[in-house]
Each structure stands twice: as structure tokens, then as C-alpha cells.
Design a protein around this motif. Structure first.
Motif, mmCIF file in Angstrom:
data_model
loop_
_atom_site.group_PDB
_atom_site.id
_atom_site.type_symbol
_atom_site.label_atom_id
_atom_site.label_comp_id
_atom_site.label_asym_id
_atom_site.label_seq_id
_atom_site.Cartn_x
_atom_site.Cartn_y
_atom_site.Cartn_z
ATOM 1 N N ASP A 114 0.864 -0.718 -0.386
ATOM 2 C CA ASP A 114 -0.154 0.131 -0.232
ATOM 3 C C ASP A 114 0.830 1.624 -0.435
ATOM 4 O O ASP A 114 2.275 1.231 -0.284
ATOM 5 N N ARG A 126 -4.536 -2.636 -7.698
ATOM 6 C CA ARG A 126 -5.776 -2.997 -7.459
ATOM 7 C C ARG A 126 -6.750 -3.310 -8.591
ATOM 8 O O ARG A 126 -7.110 -3.832 -8.392
ATOM 9 N N ALA A 150 -5.906 -4.060 -1.283
ATOM 10 C CA ALA A 150 -7.228 -3.632 -1.336
ATOM 11 C C ALA A 150 -7.472 -2.123 -1.685
ATOM 12 O O ALA A 150 -5.588 -0.988 -1.714
ATOM 13 N N GLU A 151 -8.381 -1.152 -1.668
ATOM 14 C CA GLU A 151 -8.696 0.323 -2.389
ATOM 15 C C GLU A 151 -8.139 0.583 -0.836
ATOM 16 O O GLU A 151 -8.350 0.596 0.508
ATOM 17 N N PRO A 152 -7.354 1.860 -0.848
ATOM 18 C CA PRO A 152 -6.656 2.467 -0.058
ATOM 19 C C PRO A 152 -7.954 3.127 0.974
ATOM 20 O O PRO A 152 -9.036 3.594 0.629
ATOM 21 N N THR A 153 -7.601 3.090 2.586
ATOM 22 C CA THR A 153 -8.955 3.665 3.480
ATOM 23 C C THR A 153 -8.495 5.139 3.261
ATOM 24 O O THR A 153 -7.299 5.095 4.129
ATOM 25 N N ARG A 207 -8.120 8.353 5.045
ATOM 26 C CA ARG A 207 -7.194 8.776 6.714
ATOM 27 C C ARG A 207 -8.515 9.986 6.508
ATOM 28 O O ARG A 207 -8.591 10.991 6.089
#
Length: 137
Positions: free
Chosen positions: A66, A106, A112-115, A117
Motif C-alpha cells: 500500500d 488494485r 485493497a483500495e486505500p482506506t 484517513r
């Protein structure tokens, strides 16, 4: 693009023995579809080969990649990099290549897609704006 003709043998070995090996073709295709010049594609493949070597040394699996891992590579590995030359050590070029790698992984459903922040500000952040890269002023 023929990988064996495009990058040095050391980089080929790093890349093809790494967890990124199954994704090299998709990465190259992604760049070709974006109409990147052959020289740029060659450089970006060398960049991800360097990153692949770092991943292999740290036993990092692909699914853990990531933006944070990219930052770890750029901030902690690069300044003291002693990888066998020739390797790309220019942070903005490496970052550009690795952003494309994350996009490809991705798209393939590998990571995973970035979460998002939460935005912080100096009023609700324990760090100061000079030490906190997440602070939004």
C-alpha cells in the motif's frame, strides 16, 4: 515489451524471483495502454525491480502493499540503499512507478483500495504541523 531485452539481468532476476513476478505483464500493459514511451516503461520496470528486491529481502507479501509500504521504501531504504548497481535511486521516479504498480495491483484485486484517513488539523492533532504530514491546515 520483451523483459529480457529491456532491463539488466540483475533486475530481471530480482523481479522474476519476487512476489511481483506474476504482475509484471499487467504492469507493462498498463503503461503501454497509457502511451508511455518505451524508455519510460523500461525505467519504471527497473524501479519496480528495485522495489521487488526490497520486498524479497523483507519477506513482504504482495497483499500487504500500500502507500505506507511505498513510503517505507522511499524514506527508509533509499537513503541507505546498497543494492547492486545500476538501480534507480531518484525518489520521484520511483514514486511514480510505484503509484502505477499500486493501481495495477488494485485493478487485479490483489491489494485493497486505500482506506481514507481522517483529516486532522492542528487543533485536534497531538503532533505539530511541522511534524505531522497528515495535518490539513
Amino acid at each position: 515489451m520483451n523483459l529480457s531485452a529491456s532491463i539488466p539481468p540483475t533486475h530481471q532476476a530480482w523481479l522474476l524471483k519476487s512476489p511481483l513476478a506474476p504482475h509484471v505483464h499487467a504492469f507493462t500493459t498498463h503503461l503501454q495502454n497509457g502511451r508511455y514511451a518505451a524508455k519510460t516503461i523500461k525505467g519504471y520496470i527497473s524501479c519496480i525491480a528495485h522495489f521487488a528486491q526490497w520486498m524479497s529481502q523483507g519477506n513482504l507479501p504482495v497483499h500487504r502493499l500500500d502507500e505506507h509500504m511505498v513510503a517505507q521504501f522511499l524514506v527508509h531504504h533509499l537513503p541507505r540503499c546498497d543494492c547492486s548497481p545500476p538501480v534507480m535511486r531518484v525518489p520521484h521516479v520511483l514514486r511514480a512507478a510505484l503509484v502505477h504498480l499500486l493501481v495495477v495491483l488494485r485493478e487485479q484485486g490483489v491489494i485493497a483500495e486505500p482506506t481514507p484517513r481522517p483529516a486532522t488539523s492542528p487543533t485536534n492533532c497531538a503532533a505539530t504541523t511541522s511534524t505531522c504530514s497528515r495535518c490539513v491546515v
